[in-house]
Motif scaffolding. Structure first.
Motif, PDB file in Angstrom:
ATOM      1  N   THR A  30     -83.668 104.955 -72.259  1.00  0.00           N
ATOM      2  CA  THR A  30     -83.421 106.249 -71.604  1.00  0.00           C
ATOM      3  C   THR A  30     -81.997 106.761 -71.853  1.00  0.00           C
ATOM      4  O   THR A  30     -81.743 107.941 -71.699  1.00  0.00           O
ATOM      5  CB  THR A  30     -83.654 106.166 -70.082  1.00  0.00           C
ATOM      6  N   THR A  31     -81.086 105.860 -72.197  1.00  0.00           N
ATOM      7  CA  THR A  31     -79.696 106.295 -72.401  1.00  0.00           C
ATOM      8  C   THR A  31     -79.471 106.830 -73.814  1.00  0.00           C
ATOM      9  O   THR A  31     -78.761 107.805 -74.003  1.00  0.00           O
ATOM     10  CB  THR A  31     -78.723 105.124 -72.145  1.00  0.00           C
ATOM     11  N   PHE A  32     -80.093 106.196 -74.796  1.00  0.00           N
ATOM     12  CA  PHE A  32     -79.795 106.552 -76.192  1.00  0.00           C
ATOM     13  C   PHE A  32     -80.752 107.593 -76.781  1.00  0.00           C
ATOM     14  O   PHE A  32     -80.407 108.275 -77.730  1.00  0.00           O
ATOM     15  CB  PHE A  32     -79.808 105.301 -77.080  1.00  0.00           C
ATOM     16  N   PHE A  33     -81.970 107.677 -76.247  1.00  0.00           N
ATOM     17  CA  PHE A  33     -82.969 108.559 -76.867  1.00  0.00           C
ATOM     18  C   PHE A  33     -83.618 109.478 -75.844  1.00  0.00           C
ATOM     19  O   PHE A  33     -83.679 109.166 -74.665  1.00  0.00           O
ATOM     20  CB  PHE A  33     -84.085 107.740 -77.523  1.00  0.00           C
ATOM     21  N   TYR A  65     -87.806 110.127 -79.370  1.00  0.00           N
ATOM     22  CA  TYR A  65     -86.821 109.657 -80.355  1.00  0.00           C
ATOM     23  C   TYR A  65     -86.265 110.780 -81.213  1.00  0.00           C
ATOM     24  O   TYR A  65     -85.596 110.545 -82.203  1.00  0.00           O
ATOM     25  CB  TYR A  65     -87.409 108.560 -81.276  1.00  0.00           C
ATOM     26  N   SER A  66     -86.590 112.062 -80.872  1.00  0.00           N
ATOM     27  CA  SER A  66     -86.108 113.168 -81.710  1.00  0.00           C
ATOM     28  C   SER A  66     -84.618 113.400 -81.488  1.00  0.00           C
ATOM     29  O   SER A  66     -83.901 113.846 -82.365  1.00  0.00           O
ATOM     30  CB  SER A  66     -86.887 114.450 -81.407  1.00  0.00           C
ATOM     31  N   VAL A  67     -84.160 113.105 -80.253  1.00  0.00           N
ATOM     32  CA  VAL A  67     -82.747 113.330 -79.950  1.00  0.00           C
ATOM     33  C   VAL A  67     -82.064 111.987 -79.731  1.00  0.00           C
ATOM     34  O   VAL A  67     -82.536 111.158 -78.966  1.00  0.00           O
ATOM     35  CB  VAL A  67     -82.596 114.197 -78.684  1.00  0.00           C
ATOM     36  N   ILE A  68     -80.971 111.774 -80.445  1.00  0.00           N
ATOM     37  CA  ILE A  68     -80.199 110.551 -80.240  1.00  0.00           C
ATOM     38  C   ILE A  68     -78.890 110.930 -79.561  1.00  0.00           C
ATOM     39  O   ILE A  68     -78.205 111.862 -79.990  1.00  0.00           O
ATOM     40  CB  ILE A  68     -79.914 109.840 -81.581  1.00  0.00           C
TER      41      ILE A  68
END
Lengths: 182, 193
Positions: free
Chosen positions: A133-136, A140-143
């Motif tokens: 939840t923190t990285f993506f 997974y479209s937004v990093i």
């Protein structure tokens, strides 16, 4: 007023008694009880929950303090929080005494040999979930590069400086989060 | 004279427990497992009350009893170090920051708390949490010093959770495997490992 306090005690004591597996496991119980007593809708409670996650302390405790205050003021907050903790403390005191007594029993040692890797798995999985939840974003479209950079910096820092204090790292990471903006 | 000295020592351990757990409570963000790096620093490194294996034991034990992991861990550690009163003061220590901070926020910001500043700070804290959990897991694995079967159960646990198995189920399976593998139920040889 007094009946509200009594109700707070009963509801939070019950939730504390019947929820296994940590604070987030209590969420469905909270929602059911709060809606039943007309204290809060589930959408209001979701706001409380995000507040509880962003403030220090156990999530379930934070939620209880908030809802207790919402229902019956400062005394309500205190009663709700203490009532939620009370069953755990009472049960754990008995369990703890038992665990100390059987500390060197072969069966206990065997059980905990199996529990050890299973529990490390639970902790690792909790880390994976927070990372997710923190990285993506969900797909997974937004990093979140900012989060990844802070993660990498703290990760390296704690292996370079052996005795670094986690409190120091938390403050550092919070500051970095603000400075790097969104 | 001797009596008053031991009284002083016991009240001292209760004070230490209370202060340690208040301190950890104030910096515990994001649920029970987030407490682990703080427990490592305060209880293992600083106070030397427990070791890494004890910590894993406390966490699996906290998972098995109702309530939040933080309260369960505090009660158990407090009871081990300072009997029943120790368990109670340690739990009060964990609760105190929630009571204070949330009550203040309730009467000031309410649930309009998540300003951009707070949200950005929180992203940093969560990223930090992931890094700290990585290190905790590494320390726990190193301290367990396990054989292949240890890693097999660890892998089973993570995979099970990924497929939606309940954490309590994982704990039960882990304990059952422990008894089956290390319980010497089927043979009478004395094995040390």
């Amino acid at each position: 007023m007094l009946s509200n306090l009594w109700k707070l005690f009963l509801v939070f004591f019950k939730i504390g008694l019947f929820s296994f597996g940590g604070g987030l496991a209590m969420v469905p119980l909270f929602i059911t009880e709060f809606e039943k007593h007309g204290w809060m809708t589930r959408h209001e409670f979701f706001n409380v929950l995000s507040l509880a996650q962003m403030t220090p302390g156990a999530i379930a405790m934070n939620s209880s303090t908030y809802v207790g205050n919402h229902v019956a003021g400062v005394i309500g907050g205190i009663i709700a929080t203490f009532s939620l903790a009370a069953p755990s403390v009472i049960i754990m005191l008995f369990m703890s005494r038992f665990l100390i007594k059987v500390k060197h029993h072969p069966a206990k040692i065997a059980i905990f040999k199996g529990l050890n890797p299973a529990t490390i798995g639970l902790i690792a999985y909790a880390g994976i979930q927070i990372a997710h939840t923190t990285f993506f974003k969900n797909d997974y479209s937004v990093i979140h590069w900012k989060a990844l950079v802070i993660f990498a910096a703290i990760f390296i820092l704690q292996f370079m400086i052996k005795k670094v204090n986690p409190i120091f790292m938390i403050i550092l990471a919070a500051g970095a989060g603000i400075l790097l903006g969104s | 004279m001797k009596q008053s000295l031991t009284d002083k020592q016991t009240s001292n351990i209760h004070l230490q427990l209370f202060i340690s757990f208040i301190k950890m409570g104030f910096f515990m963000f994001g649920g029970g497992y987030a407490m682990i790096p703080l427990l490592e620093k305060e209880l293992i490194e600083r106070r030397k009350w427990i070791d890494n294996d004890d910590l894993v034991e406390i966490i699996s034990f906290s998972q098995m009893t109702p309530g939040t992991i933080a309260i369960n861990a505090a009660t158990h550690i407090g009871n081990t170090k300072g009997k029943v009163l120790g368990g109670i003061v340690a739990s009060l220590g964990v609760i105190f920051p929630s009571l204070l901070v949330i009550t203040i926020i309730f009467y000031t910001a309410g649930d309009h708390f998540d300003t951009p500043y707070i949200q950005n700070a929180f992203i940093g804290i969560r990223a930090c949490l992931v890094a700290m959990i990585c290190k905790s897991v590494y320390l726990m694995i190193r301290s367990a010093n396990g054989k292949a079967i240890f890693y097999a159960i660890l892998l089973l646990s993570v995979t099970g959770l990924m497929f939606g198995l309940n954490p309590i189920m994982i704990i039960i399976i882990g304990g059952a495997l422990g008894i089956l593998i290390w319980g010497n139920l089927f043979n009478n040889h004395k094995k040390s490992s």
